[in-house]
Design an enzyme around this catalytic site. Structure first.
Site, PDB file in Angstrom:
ATOM      1  N   LEU A 137       0.864  -1.173   0.000  1.00 58.16           N
ATOM      2  CA  LEU A 137       0.000   0.000   0.000  1.00 58.16           C
ATOM      3  C   LEU A 137       0.902   1.224   0.000  1.00 58.16           C
ATOM      4  CD1 LEU A 137      -2.675  -0.891   2.747  1.00 58.16           C
ATOM      5  CD2 LEU A 137      -2.942  -1.054   0.263  1.00 58.16           C
ATOM      6  N   ASP A 138       0.450   2.302  -0.630  1.00 57.38           N
ATOM      7  CA  ASP A 138       1.214   3.543  -0.588  1.00 57.38           C
ATOM      8  C   ASP A 138       1.373   4.007   0.853  1.00 57.38           C
ATOM      9  OD1 ASP A 138       1.218   3.509  -3.356  1.00 57.38           O
ATOM     10  OD2 ASP A 138      -0.545   4.807  -3.521  1.00 57.38           O
ATOM     11  N   LYS A 139       2.388   4.816   1.091  1.00 57.04           N
ATOM     12  CA  LYS A 139       2.685   5.313   2.434  1.00 57.04           C
ATOM     13  C   LYS A 139       1.450   5.891   3.122  1.00 57.04           C
ATOM     14  CE  LYS A 139       5.306   8.994   4.743  1.00 57.04           C
ATOM     15  NZ  LYS A 139       6.286  10.105   4.547  1.00 57.04           N
TER      16      LYS A 139
END
Length: 319
Positions: A137-139
């Site tokens: 998942l993105d940050k």
């Protein structure tokens, strides 16, 4: 500690014309391309039973056999970072990732990541590539991730991801009022001018996102998305491509749009929302050991609940 790794896969016909190391990186997605290239050079990864070169072309249908000794990965330090674990057994664990937590160390984020936290929580993950991480998942995206605790579990989960049998559903809040749901079927690849961004491009990889409307507001929509593929930034890119960018998305969001006549509280919240409004709400897959279907859900985090409350109040007030 070392562990013997043995995998046997066929090259899909769709990969015809690719370099061997490129095809191997897609087939054995839980290993880095550099590690696979080294194994090809060592003869640990063979093509139709023979040693090949990383640059050799594949034509589809060949047999890739990987037989290697996997040593503990000591490059990354275990760190005592709190994890919200929803489920754990001997094969997998499922975490609810908070905003701001990077998944894997990289330039600019050498530590303080989910990977470092996993190594502290479960030291045996040092013997599993990428500490068992099979998808990211993105940050600043919150929500569910599954982590494999053994090589066998990792292989099974990667196979399910490649077969598109893992169900991943996301909640998003977008700018603009959608009239109905739909599907975006548009390839995604590197942006031709900005290498840090992704874009819909003819040379990209196939990408499919299904979406439906959960709730409409005056200038925004609460959307539920289901991924068929898992490209980098897929939902963010696809919805921006449809001209419904995510609230708070500093990369793909475009110019800020505020509902006419909105209260100052909502305007300020939209101006300062600190991340893309995206949450991985549901994750379903076949358990690697039992083969039984399992499903997990993560409630919306407080910042998205607050955003929806403000949008709902604005919608009701201005009717």
């Amino acid at each position: 500690m070392t562990e013997t790794l043995h995998r046997d896969e066929r090259v899909p016909d769709a990969m015809a014309g690719q370099r061997l190391d490129q095809a191997a990186a897609e087939i054995f997605a839980d290993f880095s391309r550099e590690r696979l290239k080294a194994w090809i050079k060592q003869g640990a990864l063979t093509l139709d039973g023979s040693q090949a070169r990383p640059k050799d072309k594949v034509y589809g249908g060949e047999r890739l056999e990987l037989h290697a000794e996997l040593e503990d990965d000591t490059r990354f330090e275990p760190q005592a970072i709190a994890l919200d674990i929803l489920f754990e057994d001997d094969e997998v664990l499922v975490v609810d990732k908070p905003a701001g937590l990077v998944v894997h160390p990289a330039a600019g984020n050498p530590d303080g990541t989910l990977l470092n936290a996993l190594l502290h929580h479960c030291p045996q993950l040092a013997s599993v590539p990428r500490a068992g991480i099979v998808h990211r998942l993105d940050k600043d995206t919150t929500g569910l991730m599954v982590v494999a605790k053994t090589l066998a579990a990792q292989a099974a989960l990667v196979e399910q991801l490649q077969a598109r049998t893992v169900s991943r559903e996301y909640d998003a809040v977008v700018t603009g009022v959608m009239t109905a749901g739909g599907t975006v079927d548009a390839p995604i690849g590197r942006h031709p001018k900005d290498r840090k961004r992704q874009a819909v491009t003819a040379s990209g990889k196939p990408a499919v996102t299904h979406y439906r409307v959960v709730e409409r507001f005056r200038g925004h929509t609460h959307v539920r998305c289901r991924l068929e593929t898992g490209r980098t930034h897929q939902i963010r890119v696809h919805l921006a491509y449809k001209r419904f960018p995510l609230v708070g998305d500093s990369v793909y969001g475009g110019r800020l749009k505020l509902p006419a006549g909105a209260a100052e509280g909502l305007k300020e919240l939209l101006r300062t929302f600190p991340r893309q409004a995206l949450h991985a709400r549901k994750l379903a897959f076949l358990h690697p050991r039992s083969g039984e279907p399992v499903e997990f859900r993560a409630e919306l985090p407080d910042d998205l609940l607050l955003l929806l409350d403000y949008l709902r109040d604005d919608h009701e007030t201005m009717r």
